[in-house]
Design a protein around this motif. Structure first.
Motif: not given
Length: 375
Positions: A293-307
């Motif tokens: 769960r680390i943002d990368h400047p070249n990557a579109d963020p992933t949708l993580w579900e709660d839990g």
């Protein structure tokens, strides 16, 4: 029921398990839930790896736990429609002790007929007295095109919707706000120009680096994988989803390397006819480690579900890249092109260890402009 989109309004992209998720109709029939990825947004059919891998997952849901997919061969009959569900009907061919086989037919529009079929073979894990593969060192072989990015493949360009000259040089400049990320995986493409410059067409190579979006359920019980008293590993049904993630990656823009390697951007038609993925290894080498769960400047963020919890305790994959991502790489080439078809080949590997995990063969329809000639 309308198919769900694969990215949200705030540009978060669905993880692999949600992309391949199926609704159960009965014990042998399943239906897709999420919209299939589609180049250009819909007018050019759907990504073949979606139906190829989801059909394998439907088949896997009908075999007993303890069996792992080792071969999937599929035939593409009709182009996919991104706004329609895919319905998967599974037929049992045979259940044996060591192997079992399933046949899957896929439809979308009632009355239009089958749009895809495949045969999937599953096997039990077994001990082997030999372990042989040709030596592989991706970082050394492709040093001149990977320099400076060897430990962070995310720095390479994102795989485009359609890796053609027209898309990259005409469509994208005319559509600067275009956003159509590949769901399920992060896939990166290095610039192979230096490596390929002085090589013949069939000696040229194309690379795709891929890593998981999100996290997948545990593939063994207990976990990490540990042999039981009989020397075997207890596979969960989810082990197949880890393997199928590689199959999902295997067909991503694969045929587009052929016009590039031929220096012939004037292709007029391209489509998959058949595709085969053969897995060579067991679950330990096919596990896809969770995305950190680390943002990368070249990557579109992933949708993580709660839990949802990332699977971080992967023995042998504690390092990864600087963010802790586990990368795999697909090395691609073609060996024959004639008569409106071409044979695409690839081998898929663990980028860290060099383990050759799978081989693919794809018979593709590839047609080029024909000069005016007198008969």
């Amino acid at each position: 029921m309308v198919v769900r989109p694969y990215f949200t309004e705030d540009k978060k992209v669905l993880p692999l398990d949600k992309i391949l998720e199926l609704e159960k109709i009965d014990d042998w029939t399943f239906r897709s839930i999420v919209k299939a990825y589609s180049p250009y947004g819909g007018e050019n059919g759907t990504f073949g790896g979606y139906v190829f891998s989801q059909a394998a997952w439907a088949a896997a849901l009908t075999v007993d736990e303890g069996y792992m997919i080792h071969n999937n061969t599929g035939f593409f009959i009709l182009g996919g429609k991104p706004d329609e569900h895919f319905t998967y009907k599974v037929q049992k061919i045979r259940d044996g002790y060591g192997y079992c086989t399933r046949f899957v037919t896929v439809t979308q529009v009632e009355g239009a007929g089958d749009m895809f079929t495949c045969t999937c073979s599953f096997k039990r894990e077994e001990l082997s007295s030999i372990e042989v593969q040709e030596p592989i060192n991706i970082k050394e072989t492709y040093r001149e095109v990977l320099q400076g990015k060897e430990d962070d493949p995310m720095q390479h360009r994102d795989v485009p919707d359609n890796d053609s000259e027209n898309f990259n040089k005409v469509y994208l400049p005319a559509h600067p706000d275009h956003f159509n990320p590949v769901p399920g995986l992060h896939i990166r493409v290095p610039d192979m120009a230096k490596y390929n410059a002085n090589r013949t067409a069939t000696d040229r190579r194309h690379l795709h680096f891929y890593t998981l979006r999100g996290s997948l359920p545990l593939p063994t019980a207990p976990f990490p994988p540990a042999p039981g008293p009989n020397g075997k590993i207890a596979l969960t049904r989810w082990a197949n989803l880890h393997a199928i993630g590689h199959a999902y990656a295997s067909d991503r823009n694969s045929l587009f390397c052929i016009p590039t390697h031929l220096d012939r951007p004037d292709f007029t038609r391209m489509a998959s006819l058949s595709h085969t993925v053969i897995f060579h290894v067991g679950v330990k080498d096919l596990i896809m480690a969770a995305e950190p769960r680390i943002d990368h400047p070249n990557a579109d963020p992933t949708l993580w579900e709660d839990g949802s919890l990332p699977m971080c305790n992967l023995e042998g994959h504690e390092k990864g890249d600087k963010d802790g991502r586990q990368w795999f790489v697909q090395e691609m080439w073609f060996s024959r092109a004639t008569g409106g078809r071409a044979l695409h080949c690839s081998r898929m590997m663990d980028y860290e260890t060099g383990t050759h995990i799978a081989t693919t063969f794809q018979d593709g329809l590839v047609r080029f402009a024909v000069p005016n000639t007198k008969l």
